[in-house]
Scaffold this active site. Structure first.
Site: not given
Ligand SMILES: *Cc1c(COP(=O)(O)O)cnc(C)c1O
Length: 374
Positions: A119, A188, A212
């Site tokens: 990511w 993130d 998540k």
């Molecule tokens: C799932 C995830 C993303 C992407 O998320 P979207 O909502 O599908 O854009 C980005 N960063 C991390 C750490 C993730 O687990």
């Protein structure tokens, strides 16, 4: 037993019988069952609003209350005040990869990126479209099997911000310190948000796709600090400017996902908040890692000290058995244990909503599978 009632086929699986399985998906992921039942109860009419929550105005008093409650729950869980703005945006965490640099990477400045997995790699690609970025640390050469020690990060004290992915969902590693650096941190936290107490002193912006750990897909929770906002650039496209969303409800928000976030965060508060869930999450992760290490039939893919509490990635010593492992796990009511398509193996995502019994069931299955195949 009543003979008139058809008995389920003894050979059918829990899924065939329409049961709810233990869901180890990395996302969209399991939600607390209570929140689903509550939502079901509130359909098709929400709290005397005359319609379901999916059908009411985003300018209605009923919706105002939902959004404000969700925001207050998050602030209360993280123990933060009004200097933090809690936004509910769309475009996923992936949109934040571009939106954050668009707002905060200045024309003559640069940003430091810490790359610990898939990511972060995607995020820096987007930032390069905006301006100058520096890889201050990366564990790519080691296949992201560990996270770099903050003491070794090659940071520019003048950086506009330092970017990191606190939990790398695909690679199964986690940065558990909340460092305080010269520059504000942009993080993130998608796959660990609200799984543990966080010390937000060093952060300027934190974002998390809800799907998540906090709700269904469709909303991204963004926390931005007032002081950091002062560094924001001007003249940005309205929808991509954090300032727009801090000032007002500019457009139609994703009402149903936010409604679920309100329920999940209320559930978290009711079970004792982040200290309580953190204790459970640590116990679940420790049990599972201990089981993986117990024999050489299974092995961890991430070094001790860097292992994620949320996404437990592991392999079978005999990789040819992995497909059978995943298939039989599903038949035992343990769903979506396959590792990310780019890395393979097994990944057990054990977010807040995964009950400890689900982890126990997985461990029991791992024992049985090992006995049958060792
Ligand atoms: C799932 C995830 C993303 C992407 O998320 P979207 O909502 O599908 O854009 C980005 N960063 C991390 C750490 C993730 O687990």
């Amino acid at each position: 037993m009543d003979d008139d009632v058809a008995q389920p086929d003894a050979k059918s699986t829990p899924a065939d019988r329409g049961e709810r399985l233990y869901n180890f998906s990395a996302g969209p992921a399991a939600l607390p069952e209570e929140t689903l039942l509550e939502a079901k109860e509130e359909l098709p009419v929400y709290d005397h609003a005359g319609a379901s929550v999916m059908e009411i105005s985003h300018r209605s008093a009923a919706y105002d209350k939902i959004e404000e409650a969700a925001r207050e729950h998050i602030k209360s869980l993280l123990d933060i005040g009004d200097e933090w703005n809690v936004l509910f945006l769309q475009g996923g965490a992936s949109m934040q990869f571009y939106q954050a640099p668009l707002n905060f990477l200045s024309e003559d400045g640069s940003a430091d990126y810490i790359i610990t997995g898939r990511w972060g790699t995607k995020a820096i690609r987007e930032a390069r479209l905006v301006g100058d970025v520096n890889v201050a640390a990366s564990t790519e050469d080691d296949d992201f099997t560990h996270v770099p020690d903050p003491a070794d990060w090659d940071l520019n004290p003048e950086a506009d911000y330092v970017y990191l992915t606190t939990n790398e969902t695909v690679n199964g590693n986690q940065i558990t310190q909340d460092p305080v650096l010269d520059a504000p941190i942009v993080a993130d936290a998608s796959s660990e948000f609200l799984s543990r107490p966080m010390d937000l002193d060093g952060y300027g912006l934190i974002f998390a796709g809800a799907q998540k750990n906090v709700g269904p897909a469709g909303v991204t929770i963004v926390l931005v600090h007032d002081d950091f906002l002062e560094q924001k650039k001007d003249g940005l496209p309205t929808m991509l400017d954090y300032g727009t969303h801090v000032r007002k409800r500019f457009n139609t928000p994703p009402i149903f996902p936010i409604y679920m976030v309100e329920k999940v965060t209320r559930w978290l508060l009711n079970i004792g908040g982040l200290d309580a869930i953190h204790a459970v999450n640590k116990r679940k992760a420790r049990k599972l890692y201990d089981r993986i290490e117990q024999s050489d039939f299974y092995y961890c893919t991430v070094d001790e000290g860097s292992r994620s509490m949320m996404n437990v990635t592991f392999r079978l010593q005999d990789a040819d058995l992995e497909d059978l492992f995943l298939k039989q796990a599903e038949q035992h009511g343990l769903m979506d244990l396959a590792g990310h398509r780019t890395v393979g193996g097994v990944r057990a995502s054990i977010y807040n909503a995964m009950p400890e019994e689900g982890v126990d069931a997985l461990i029991q299955f791992m024992d049985e599978f090992e006995q049958a195949h060792r």
